[in-house]
Write a protein that holds these residues in place. Structure first.
Motif, mmCIF file in Angstrom:
data_model
loop_
_atom_site.group_PDB
_atom_site.id
_atom_site.type_symbol
_atom_site.label_atom_id
_atom_site.label_comp_id
_atom_site.label_asym_id
_atom_site.label_seq_id
_atom_site.Cartn_x
_atom_site.Cartn_y
_atom_site.Cartn_z
ATOM 1 N N GLN A 94 34.378 -40.353 -26.292
ATOM 2 C CA GLN A 94 35.579 -38.961 -27.168
ATOM 3 C C GLN A 94 35.791 -37.902 -25.337
ATOM 4 N N VAL A 95 34.335 -37.964 -25.237
ATOM 5 C CA VAL A 95 34.022 -36.397 -24.430
ATOM 6 C C VAL A 95 34.883 -36.666 -23.061
ATOM 7 N N ALA A 96 35.467 -38.319 -22.474
ATOM 8 C CA ALA A 96 36.186 -38.517 -21.238
ATOM 9 C C ALA A 96 37.538 -38.365 -21.423
ATOM 10 N N GLN A 97 37.906 -38.970 -23.167
ATOM 11 C CA GLN A 97 39.005 -38.543 -23.430
ATOM 12 C C GLN A 97 39.663 -36.991 -23.479
ATOM 13 N N GLN A 98 38.564 -36.719 -23.849
ATOM 14 C CA GLN A 98 39.112 -35.031 -24.086
ATOM 15 C C GLN A 98 39.299 -34.618 -22.443
ATOM 16 N N LEU A 99 38.911 -34.645 -21.726
ATOM 17 C CA LEU A 99 38.724 -34.362 -20.373
ATOM 18 C C LEU A 99 40.003 -34.746 -20.080
ATOM 19 N N ARG A 100 40.688 -36.130 -19.696
ATOM 20 C CA ARG A 100 41.627 -35.861 -20.121
ATOM 21 C C ARG A 100 42.971 -35.600 -20.384
ATOM 22 N N ALA A 130 25.654 -32.468 -26.045
ATOM 23 C CA ALA A 130 24.563 -33.051 -25.118
ATOM 24 C C ALA A 130 26.033 -34.463 -24.045
ATOM 25 N N ALA A 131 27.237 -34.693 -24.879
ATOM 26 C CA ALA A 131 27.570 -36.361 -24.317
ATOM 27 C C ALA A 131 28.647 -35.171 -23.141
ATOM 28 N N VAL A 132 28.973 -33.643 -23.660
ATOM 29 C CA VAL A 132 29.686 -33.386 -22.409
ATOM 30 C C VAL A 132 28.307 -32.810 -21.411
ATOM 31 N N ARG A 133 27.606 -32.295 -21.589
ATOM 32 C CA ARG A 133 26.333 -31.915 -20.751
ATOM 33 C C ARG A 133 27.199 -33.029 -19.447
ATOM 34 N N ARG A 134 26.122 -34.204 -20.215
ATOM 35 C CA ARG A 134 25.714 -35.546 -19.545
ATOM 36 C C ARG A 134 26.896 -36.238 -18.918
ATOM 37 N N HIS A 135 28.417 -36.024 -19.468
ATOM 38 C CA HIS A 135 29.506 -36.566 -18.619
ATOM 39 C C HIS A 135 29.189 -35.729 -17.440
ATOM 40 N N PHE A 136 29.569 -34.142 -17.188
ATOM 41 C CA PHE A 136 29.670 -33.368 -16.112
ATOM 42 C C PHE A 136 28.350 -33.708 -15.197
ATOM 43 N N TRP A 137 27.383 -34.068 -15.547
ATOM 44 C CA TRP A 137 26.604 -33.950 -14.401
ATOM 45 C C TRP A 137 26.799 -35.257 -14.269
ATOM 46 N N GLU A 138 27.103 -36.171 -14.865
ATOM 47 C CA GLU A 138 27.226 -37.899 -14.384
ATOM 48 C C GLU A 138 28.491 -37.979 -13.628
ATOM 49 N N ASN A 139 29.299 -37.570 -13.678
ATOM 50 C CA ASN A 139 30.938 -37.357 -13.711
ATOM 51 C C ASN A 139 31.375 -36.624 -12.300
ATOM 52 N N PHE A 140 30.626 -35.559 -11.726
ATOM 53 C CA PHE A 140 31.037 -34.466 -10.707
ATOM 54 C C PHE A 140 29.848 -34.754 -10.055
ATOM 55 N N PRO A 141 28.739 -35.484 -9.575
ATOM 56 C CA PRO A 141 27.466 -35.096 -8.329
ATOM 57 C C PRO A 141 27.869 -34.255 -7.334
ATOM 58 N N ASP A 142 29.042 -34.404 -6.566
ATOM 59 C CA ASP A 142 29.200 -33.164 -5.978
ATOM 60 C C ASP A 142 29.480 -32.077 -6.575
ATOM 61 N N LEU A 143 29.001 -31.218 -7.622
ATOM 62 C CA LEU A 143 29.503 -29.948 -8.186
ATOM 63 C C LEU A 143 27.564 -29.914 -8.801
ATOM 64 N N ARG A 144 26.936 -30.641 -8.595
ATOM 65 C CA ARG A 144 25.639 -29.629 -9.425
ATOM 66 C C ARG A 144 24.919 -29.573 -8.766
ATOM 67 N N GLU A 145 24.907 -29.420 -6.872
ATOM 68 C CA GLU A 145 24.153 -27.724 -6.687
ATOM 69 C C GLU A 145 24.369 -26.240 -7.211
ATOM 70 N N GLY A 146 26.300 -26.755 -7.090
ATOM 71 C CA GLY A 146 26.945 -25.609 -8.220
ATOM 72 C C GLY A 146 26.614 -25.386 -9.377
#
Length: 630
Positions: free
Chosen positions: A232-238, A315-331
C-alpha cells in the motif's frame, strides 16, 4: 532493545531493563526440538554448546534461555565479540557466555571457528559455560573437533509461539480465531521474531481507539500491518510523485505523533536539504495544511498531533524510503540531525525521531550514520537537548543485536582518540556506566580507565570517569584486577596512572578486599612514585579496617610485599603504623579501640622488622622506643 523501550539515561536502571527482558523471554519462550539435548550438554562445568538451525528458529533466544537457566548467584551472562579486537575474557566458574556467529559469511567462517576454539579453551579451563550460535547453511564447514558440541534446533510450532506471546500480553482470544489462512502461513514460515512482533501489533490495536473492540478486528489490523502495508505504501507513492508530497509523507512517518506545524517544518527542511526546486506558485494559491494532510490520508487529532490511520503504517513508510532511496540515506541522516536541533521539538518527539532513525539506519547496514550524528550533537557541551539525543542514539546502537559490538568498539576509539570534546566525553562516561557495564563490565572498565586518564578533558569529567570506574572495580575482584594491571608503570612513574591507582587503593571506594597480586603491585607503584603524604592516609585506613576485623591479614602481606627490598619504604610503613597506633581513636573509616590499634601495630611492626632482618624485638606503641635496627 527497541526504540520504544525506556532508556537508562532517563533514570531507568539498565540492569532492571535487562532483567525485565529476560523475564519476558522466559514467559514467552517455547522450547524447540533439540533444546533438551543442549541443556544436558551445558550442565557440565566447562561445557560449550553450538546451536545450529534454520534462520528464524529462535537460536539466539534459545541460547539466552539456556544460559539464563544455569545462571548462578554472583555469575553473569556476557556476550563475546566475534573478532577479538580486545583482550580475551578472564572467566570464573559462575560465568556464562554467549557467542553469536549467526551472521558470519562463508569467507569468514574459518576465522570464526578459530575464535570459538580460543574461547572454548578458556571456558573449559575455568569451568565456565558458553553457547555459540552458528550460521545457517554452513554446517558442512564445521570442524570435526567441534561437531560433537553441535545441537540442531528445529522450529517450534508457530501457533504455540503466538498463543504464548498473546497470553503474556494478556490479550484474550479463542483457539479458532488463530485458524485463518494468513496466520497458518505465518505459523509455517515466519521467523520467531515476526510472531513476537505480530503479538505486539495485536496489543497495539487493542489499546488503540480506532481498531475495533474484539480480537478478530485487532488480529486483522495487525496482520495488515505485518504483511500488507508495504504494497500500500508503494501504491501511495506512485499516486503522489511530487517532491513536496513525498517529503511531507516521510516527515509525518518520522515524526508521527508530533504537532502539525512541526511536521510541516520538517518537510520543508527536507526539501531544502535535497535541493528540491521551490514552488513558485503564490502561497495563497497553494494547498493549505489540512488539504495536504487529507490528500496523504494523514489524521490530525483534536490536540493538533498528526498520525496515520493504519496501525504501524508510519513504520512501513519509513522502511520504504530507506529501502528504495539508498542514494538519499546520507541526506536523510543530515535531515534528521537538523530536525533534532530545532528548539521547538519536545523531548518526547525528539526521542521518537532518534529511535526511528536508528532503526532504519541499522536495518540498512549504516551504523556509522549514528556515529556521525553522535559526534555532531556533542560538539557543544552546553546543549543538554542534543546531549540527550546523542546518548539515546548511542544506547540504541549499543543495544542492537547485530551492531552492538561495533558501537562498543567505537566507544573505545572515542575514549582513546587524540582529541575528545567534553560533550562526547560526558556521553561516553554515561553509556559506559549505565549500558556497557551491565552486559560487558570488563569492556566498560577498559573504556572508563582511558577516560579517567585523559588530560585534554576537564577535571570534573575525569573525576566522573574515575568515580564510574571505582564503582565497577570496587565491587568485583576480577574487575579490580582488570582496572589495575594496565595502570602499572612499565618504565618510571606516570602521574595520571598513579593518581588512578591511588584512588583504587582507597578502601573508602571498595566493597571488596582486592586480589593479592594487583593490590600489592598497585601499592608498589604508588609507594615508589608518590610522596609519603599521598599514600600514608590510605595505609592508616586499611589498618583501621584490620583493627575492626573488616579486612584480612592479606592486606598486611600486600603492603609488606610492596615495600620489600626497599629499606626506606619499610621504615615509612613502620613509622606510619606506629603513629597510627598512637593517634586519636577516630579515623576516616570509623571508630577503633586503642587496644585493637595496639594489637595490629604490634603484629605489623614485627613483620616489618623481620623483613628488614631485625626480628629481635619490637617495642609496643607508646613506649618511646622505635624498635628499628641500626
Amino acid at each position: 532493545m527497541g526504540s520504544g523501550e525506556a532508556l537508562a539515561r532517563a533514570g531507568t536502571d539498565r540492569l532492571e531493563i535487562v532483567r525485565e527482558y529476560q523475564l519476558r523471554l522466559a514467559q514467552c519462550f517455547v522450547r524447540p526440538c533439540g533444546y533438551g539435548r543442549a541443556a544436558e550438554l551445558l550442565a557440565r562445568p566447562g561445557a560449550v554448546v553450538i546451536l545450529q538451525g534454520a534462520p528464524g528458529t529462535g537460536r539466539r533466544a534459545a541460547a539466552t534461555m539456556l544460559l539464563g537457566e544455569l545462571s548462578a548467584q554472583g555469575g553473569r551472562i556476557e556476550e563475546l565479540q566475534a573478532d577479538l579486537k580486545e583482550e580475551t575474557p578472564d572467566p570464573s566458574p559462575a560465568d556464562r557466555y554467549l557467542l553469536d556467529l549467526s551472521r558470519v559469511a562463508e569467507d569468514e567462517y574459518a576465522v570464526a571457528q578459530r575464535t570459538l576454539m580460543r574461547y572454548r579453551s578458556l571456558v573449559e579451563k575455568h569451568g565456565a559455560r558458553m553457547v555459540a550460535v552458528f550460521p545457517a547453511g554452513l554446517e558442512w564447514m564445521l570442524d570435526a573437533e567441534l561437531a560433537q558440541l553441535a545441537v540442531t534446533l528445529e522450529r517450534p510450532r508457530g501457533r504455540a509461539v503466538l498463543s504464548r506471546h498473546l497470553r503474556v500480553r494478556r490479550v484474550r482470544f479463542e483457539h479458532e480465531q488463530l485458524s485463518t489462512d494468513e496466520l497458518r502461513h505465518m505459523f509455517d514460515t515466519a521467523p520467531m521474531r515476526e510472531l513476537d512482533r505480530l503479538a505486539e501489533l495485536v496489543l497495539q490495536a487493542r489499546n488503540g481507539a480506532r481498531y475495533g473492540t474484539d480480537f478478530a478486528h485487532w488480529r486483522d489490523e495487525a496482520m495488515a500491518a505485518a504483511t500488507n502495508w508495504s504494497q500500500q505504501v508503494a501504491q501511495q507513492l506512485r499516486e503522489h510523485q511530487s517532491g513536496s508530497e513525498r517529503a511531507l509523507l516521510l516527515a509525518a512517518a518520522m515524526m508521527s505523533g508530533a504537532a502539525a506545524d512541526t511536521i510541516m517544518g520538517a518537510a520543508g527542511r527536507l526539501l531544502e536539504l535535497v535541493e528540491h526546486p521551490k514552488d513558485e506558485t503564490p502561497r495563497l494559491a497553494q494547498e493549505g495544511m489540512g488539504e495536504q494532510f487529507e490528500k496523504l490520508s494523514l489524521i490530525r487529532e483534536s490536540d493538533g498531533r498528526v498520525c496515520f490511520g493504519g496501525l504501524a503504517y508510519d513504520a512501513a513508510v519509513r522502511r520504504h524510503f530507506w529501502e528504495n532511496f539508498p542514494d538519499l540515506r546520507e541526506g536523510f541522516r543530515d535531515w534528521v540531525g537538523h530536525c533534532a536541533e530545532v528548539s521547538e521539538l519536545g523531548p518526547e518527539d525528539r526521542g521518537r525521531l532518534v529511535g526511528r532513525f536508528a532503526e532504519q539506519a541499522l536495518s540498512t547496514g549504516r551504523p556509522e550514520d549514528l556515529c556521525v550524528l553522535i559526534e555532531r550533537w556533542t560538539q557543544s557541551s552546553v546543549d543538554d537537548r542534543l546531549s540527550a539525543a546523542a546518548a539515546t542514539t548511542l544506547e540504541l546502537g549499543l543495544s542492537h543485536e547485530q551492531y552492538g559490538a561495533h558501537f562498543r568498539f567505537r566507544v573505545y576509539q572515542w575514549a582513546t582518540t587524540r582529541r575528545l570534546r567534553p560533550g562526547l566525553a560526558r556521553v561516553l562516561i554515561g553509556v559506559c556506566r549505565h549500558v556497557i557495564a551491565v552486559t560487558h563490565p570488563e569492556q566498560a572498565v577498559v573504556r572508563l580507565r582511558h577516560l579517567a586518564l585523559r588530560r585534554d578533558v576537564a577535571g570534573e569529567l575525569r573525576q566522573e570517569a574515575l568515580a564510574a570506574l571505582l564503582r565497577l572495580a570496587g565491587r568485583n575482584r576480577r574487575m579490580y584486577a582488570r582496572a589495575v594491571m594496565p595502570l602499572l608503570p612499565k618504565t618510571g612513574a606516570e602521574g595520571g596512572n598513579l593518581d588512578v591507582l591511588l584512588a583504587l587503593l582507597d578502601p573508602v571506594h571498595l566493597a571488596i578486599e582486592p586480589p593479592g597480586q594487583p593490590f600489592a603491585l598497585a601499592w608498589r607503584a604508588v609507594m615508589g612514585g608518590k610522596p609519603v603524604a599521598a599514600w600514608r592516609p590510605l595505609v592508616e585506613r586499611w589498618l583501621g579496617l584490620l583493627a575492626r576485623r573488616r579486612a584480612s591479614d592479606r592486606v598486611l602481606g600486600a603492603l609488606l610485599l610492596a615495600a620489600s627490598g626497599d629499606r626506606n619504604l619499610l621504615n615509612q610503613l613502620y613509622v606510619t603504623t606506629y603513629d597510627w597506633a598512637d593517634s586519636p581513636a577516630d579515623d576516616s573509616v570509623g571508630y577503633t579501640r586503642r587496644e585493637d590499634r595496639t594489637r595490629i601495630a604490634e603484629v605489623f611492626c614485627r613483620q616489618i622488622d623481620r623483613a628488614q632482618g631485625v626480628g629481635v624485638f619490637s617495642a609496643a606503641p607508646g613506649t618511646g622506643v622505635t624498635g628499628e635496627g641500626t
